[in-house]
Design an enzyme around this catalytic site. Sequence first.
Site, PDB file in Angstrom:
ATOM      1  N   HIS A  22       0.840  -1.196   0.000  1.00 49.42           N
ATOM      2  CA  HIS A  22       0.000   0.000   0.000  1.00 49.42           C
ATOM      3  C   HIS A  22       0.879   1.251   0.000  1.00 49.42           C
ATOM      4  O   HIS A  22       1.947   1.280   0.607  1.00 49.42           O
ATOM      5  CB  HIS A  22      -0.923  -0.001   1.217  1.00 49.42           C
ATOM      6  N   GLU A  52      -3.813   1.747  -7.272  1.00 51.75           N
ATOM      7  CA  GLU A  52      -4.229   2.858  -6.416  1.00 51.75           C
ATOM      8  C   GLU A  52      -3.389   4.088  -6.750  1.00 51.75           C
ATOM      9  O   GLU A  52      -2.269   4.230  -6.268  1.00 51.75           O
ATOM     10  CB  GLU A  52      -4.100   2.485  -4.936  1.00 51.75           C
TER      11      GLU A  52
END
Length: 248
Positions: free
Chosen positions: A95, A165
Amino acid sequence: MARTFFVGGNFKLNGSKQSIKEIVERLNTADLADNVEVVICPPATYLDHAVSLVSHPQVTVGAQNAYTKASGAYTGENSVDQIKDVGAKWVILGHSERRTYFNEDDEQVAEKTAFALERGVSVILCIGETLDEKKAGVTLDVVKRQLTPVLEKVKDWTNVVIAYEPVWAIGTGLAATAEDAQDIHAAIRDFLAERTSRDVADAVRILYGGSANGANAASFRDKADVDGFLVGGASLKPEFVDIINSRR
């Protein structure tokens, strides 16, 4: 190839025992679309709690991070064996917040991914570019660079879901258009096909993970290479169910 719609909820460092109970109960009683897989990822301290509460057959639990060792003198780290032991099935790796705040690099993410898969935990692998990289027109170069060390270490992609993302969209309220996301997802899939095979690439689910919410999720419905969402803040709210059902 038909790919099962996938929605992940990343609670980040949010929630309490009570609020997670409320979120899980909302999912347990929701009328969820048949063709969707849901994974919720609470903070590590609440993994066991969440697992004990989930009763909906389409909902499982994942962790937000894991280390490259199963046990040992690694204070503060999460073990994939322990994640698996409490009944969680997934882990988010790579992430952007881990890359930015904890200086995780592409090689570390690849090592974590390979180790988690080896130990039987499925992976939501995050990739994506910053605003400066987007402005410089190097988005595809960035995601290929991030994927390359993983491709060198992982040969079986059955238990990997990729989450694209765009860092500039996370937590900002900004979002890529559905058309832009489709173009990038298709390019990611083509790169996977080049490095593995077309069959492997066509089977891998690629999620969009930039400020997806109940208002914009449906706009991605007809995008062939957008296989779901990795949701941040909206996963804590009732609209999470709307996102899950956005392809109904």
